[in-house]
Scaffold this motif. Structure first.
Motif, PDB file in Angstrom:
ATOM      1  N   LEU A 153     -34.597 -45.390 -34.466  1.00  0.00           N
ATOM      2  CA  LEU A 153     -35.357 -46.329 -35.291  1.00  0.00           C
ATOM      3  C   LEU A 153     -35.854 -47.449 -34.397  1.00  0.00           C
ATOM      4  O   LEU A 153     -35.100 -47.953 -33.562  1.00  0.00           O
ATOM      5  N   ASN A 154     -37.096 -47.862 -34.583  1.00  0.00           N
ATOM      6  CA  ASN A 154     -37.579 -49.007 -33.802  1.00  0.00           C
ATOM      7  C   ASN A 154     -37.327 -50.291 -34.585  1.00  0.00           C
ATOM      8  O   ASN A 154     -36.958 -50.262 -35.763  1.00  0.00           O
ATOM      9  N   SER A 155     -37.531 -51.399 -33.925  1.00  0.00           N
ATOM     10  CA  SER A 155     -37.221 -52.696 -34.544  1.00  0.00           C
ATOM     11  C   SER A 155     -38.055 -52.940 -35.790  1.00  0.00           C
ATOM     12  O   SER A 155     -37.576 -53.540 -36.752  1.00  0.00           O
ATOM     13  N   ALA A 156     -39.299 -52.461 -35.812  1.00  0.00           N
ATOM     14  CA  ALA A 156     -40.145 -52.650 -36.991  1.00  0.00           C
ATOM     15  C   ALA A 156     -39.611 -51.872 -38.188  1.00  0.00           C
ATOM     16  O   ALA A 156     -39.617 -52.375 -39.317  1.00  0.00           O
ATOM     17  N   GLU A 157     -39.127 -50.647 -37.964  1.00  0.00           N
ATOM     18  CA  GLU A 157     -38.571 -49.842 -39.053  1.00  0.00           C
ATOM     19  C   GLU A 157     -37.305 -50.483 -39.619  1.00  0.00           C
ATOM     20  O   GLU A 157     -37.111 -50.532 -40.840  1.00  0.00           O
ATOM     21  N   ALA A 189     -35.783 -57.409 -33.130  1.00  0.00           N
ATOM     22  CA  ALA A 189     -35.977 -56.940 -31.748  1.00  0.00           C
ATOM     23  C   ALA A 189     -35.064 -57.690 -30.787  1.00  0.00           C
ATOM     24  O   ALA A 189     -34.472 -57.093 -29.883  1.00  0.00           O
ATOM     25  N   LYS A 190     -34.916 -58.992 -31.001  1.00  0.00           N
ATOM     26  CA  LYS A 190     -34.059 -59.809 -30.130  1.00  0.00           C
ATOM     27  C   LYS A 190     -32.598 -59.361 -30.221  1.00  0.00           C
ATOM     28  O   LYS A 190     -31.935 -59.181 -29.200  1.00  0.00           O
ATOM     29  N   VAL A 191     -32.082 -59.167 -31.449  1.00  0.00           N
ATOM     30  CA  VAL A 191     -30.674 -58.784 -31.571  1.00  0.00           C
ATOM     31  C   VAL A 191     -30.444 -57.364 -31.064  1.00  0.00           C
ATOM     32  O   VAL A 191     -29.392 -57.081 -30.492  1.00  0.00           O
ATOM     33  N   LEU A 192     -31.422 -56.480 -31.237  1.00  0.00           N
ATOM     34  CA  LEU A 192     -31.274 -55.126 -30.702  1.00  0.00           C
ATOM     35  C   LEU A 192     -31.184 -55.140 -29.185  1.00  0.00           C
ATOM     36  O   LEU A 192     -30.437 -54.365 -28.591  1.00  0.00           O
ATOM     37  N   LEU A 216     -23.638 -51.455 -27.264  1.00  0.00           N
ATOM     38  CA  LEU A 216     -23.372 -50.976 -28.621  1.00  0.00           C
ATOM     39  C   LEU A 216     -24.477 -50.057 -29.124  1.00  0.00           C
ATOM     40  O   LEU A 216     -24.239 -49.200 -29.983  1.00  0.00           O
ATOM     41  N   VAL A 217     -25.692 -50.272 -28.654  1.00  0.00           N
ATOM     42  CA  VAL A 217     -26.807 -49.392 -28.995  1.00  0.00           C
ATOM     43  C   VAL A 217     -27.513 -48.972 -27.715  1.00  0.00           C
ATOM     44  O   VAL A 217     -27.422 -49.651 -26.690  1.00  0.00           O
ATOM     45  N   ASN A 218     -28.202 -47.861 -27.793  1.00  0.00           N
ATOM     46  CA  ASN A 218     -29.069 -47.400 -26.707  1.00  0.00           C
ATOM     47  C   ASN A 218     -30.495 -47.446 -27.212  1.00  0.00           C
ATOM     48  O   ASN A 218     -30.729 -47.398 -28.421  1.00  0.00           O
ATOM     49  N   GLY A 219     -31.420 -47.507 -26.290  1.00  0.00           N
ATOM     50  CA  GLY A 219     -32.812 -47.523 -26.694  1.00  0.00           C
ATOM     51  C   GLY A 219     -33.688 -46.808 -25.696  1.00  0.00           C
ATOM     52  O   GLY A 219     -33.325 -46.640 -24.535  1.00  0.00           O
ATOM     53  N   SER A 220     -34.840 -46.376 -26.196  1.00  0.00           N
ATOM     54  CA  SER A 220     -35.845 -45.788 -25.321  1.00  0.00           C
ATOM     55  C   SER A 220     -37.177 -46.452 -25.640  1.00  0.00           C
ATOM     56  O   SER A 220     -37.518 -46.629 -26.806  1.00  0.00           O
ATOM     57  N   PRO A 221     -37.921 -46.833 -24.600  1.00  0.00           N
ATOM     58  CA  PRO A 221     -39.173 -47.559 -24.810  1.00  0.00           C
ATOM     59  C   PRO A 221     -40.341 -46.621 -25.145  1.00  0.00           C
ATOM     60  O   PRO A 221     -40.234 -45.405 -25.019  1.00  0.00           O
ATOM     61  N   GLY A 222     -41.434 -47.237 -25.541  1.00  0.00           N
ATOM     62  CA  GLY A 222     -42.682 -46.514 -25.720  1.00  0.00           C
ATOM     63  C   GLY A 222     -42.837 -45.844 -27.061  1.00  0.00           C
ATOM     64  O   GLY A 222     -41.952 -45.894 -27.919  1.00  0.00           O
ATOM     65  N   GLY A 270     -37.115 -45.854 -29.611  1.00  0.00           N
ATOM     66  CA  GLY A 270     -36.367 -46.547 -30.647  1.00  0.00           C
ATOM     67  C   GLY A 270     -34.930 -46.757 -30.222  1.00  0.00           C
ATOM     68  O   GLY A 270     -34.588 -46.590 -29.050  1.00  0.00           O
ATOM     69  N   TYR A 271     -34.107 -47.132 -31.170  1.00  0.00           N
ATOM     70  CA  TYR A 271     -32.704 -47.441 -30.917  1.00  0.00           C
ATOM     71  C   TYR A 271     -31.808 -46.497 -31.707  1.00  0.00           C
ATOM     72  O   TYR A 271     -32.170 -46.005 -32.767  1.00  0.00           O
ATOM     73  N   TRP A 272     -30.607 -46.284 -31.170  1.00  0.00           N
ATOM     74  CA  TRP A 272     -29.576 -45.502 -31.836  1.00  0.00           C
ATOM     75  C   TRP A 272     -28.229 -46.026 -31.374  1.00  0.00           C
ATOM     76  O   TRP A 272     -28.136 -46.698 -30.349  1.00  0.00           O
ATOM     77  N   LEU A 273     -27.185 -45.730 -32.142  1.00  0.00           N
ATOM     78  CA  LEU A 273     -25.843 -46.173 -31.771  1.00  0.00           C
ATOM     79  C   LEU A 273     -25.410 -45.511 -30.468  1.00  0.00           C
ATOM     80  O   LEU A 273     -25.618 -44.313 -30.282  1.00  0.00           O
ATOM     81  N   ALA A 274     -24.802 -46.286 -29.599  1.00  0.00           N
ATOM     82  CA  ALA A 274     -24.341 -45.767 -28.311  1.00  0.00           C
ATOM     83  C   ALA A 274     -23.019 -45.024 -28.437  1.00  0.00           C
ATOM     84  O   ALA A 274     -22.683 -44.217 -27.574  1.00  0.00           O
ATOM     85  N   ARG A 275     -22.269 -45.322 -29.489  1.00  0.00           N
ATOM     86  CA  ARG A 275     -20.959 -44.689 -29.688  1.00  0.00           C
ATOM     87  C   ARG A 275     -20.834 -44.249 -31.139  1.00  0.00           C
ATOM     88  O   ARG A 275     -21.585 -44.679 -32.005  1.00  0.00           O
TER      89      ARG A 275
END
Length: 158
Positions: A30-34, A47-50, A58-64, A68-73
């Motif tokens: 999920l991206n920050s806008a979603e 976006a700042k807290v992510l 705590l979370v992982n992310g991929s740009p572009g 988006g972001y997903w839980l790291a654990r």
């Protein structure tokens, strides 16, 4: 409904959304806008807290595009305390309602021990509550504890 500042509340809302969507096989991003749209919060704050949650691992992310972001654990391995402690100071001393120089320099104020008890209960709750509580939860479902189907009590505002 937490006794913490808006940034910590936003972080809990954002990471709980990621927990709701958690799927270790599909790794839903999920991206920050979603997340902001779903939680009805400002996107720049989300976006700042992510970013902070990502830096803390705590979370992982991929740009572009398509990122988006997903839980790291696994959500069972992340507690609300893990999140809140990034945004709020967890001081050993409770601030005295009579001012910073009352308790500790003389007799304790009339609320001292009650406030300590509330603080200890809150920290215990945060440490014991994992994000697993949010996995698969959908808005409109009754809140239940993780061990039964009984409805959770509403905690008083502090």
């Amino acid at each position: 409904m937490t006794p913490y500042g808006k940034t910590a509340q936003t972080a809990i809302a954002a990471i709980s959304r990621l927990a709701e969507m958690y799927d270790p096989v599909k790794r839903v991003k999920l991206n920050s806008a979603e997340i902001a749209e779903n939680r009805k919060m400002p996107q720049p704050v989300v976006a700042k807290v992510l970013t902070i949650l990502s830096q803390a691992g705590l979370v992982n992310g991929s740009p572009g595009p398509g990122g988006g972001y997903w839980l790291a654990r696994n959500p069972e391995m992340v507690t609300l305390y893990d999140v809140v402690s990034l945004f709020e100071r967890q001081e050993e001393n409770v601030s005295c309602p009579f001012g910073p120089h009352y308790c500790g320099t003389g007799p304790h104020c009339p609320m001292h021990f009650d406030l300590l008890k509330v603080r200890e209960q809150m920290i215990s709750f945060l440490r014991g509550c994992s994000l697993a509580r949010f996995v698969g939860w959908k808005p409109g479902q009754p809140a239940t504890d993780s061990h039964s189907t009984r409805q959770l009590p509403i905690l008083p505002m502090i």
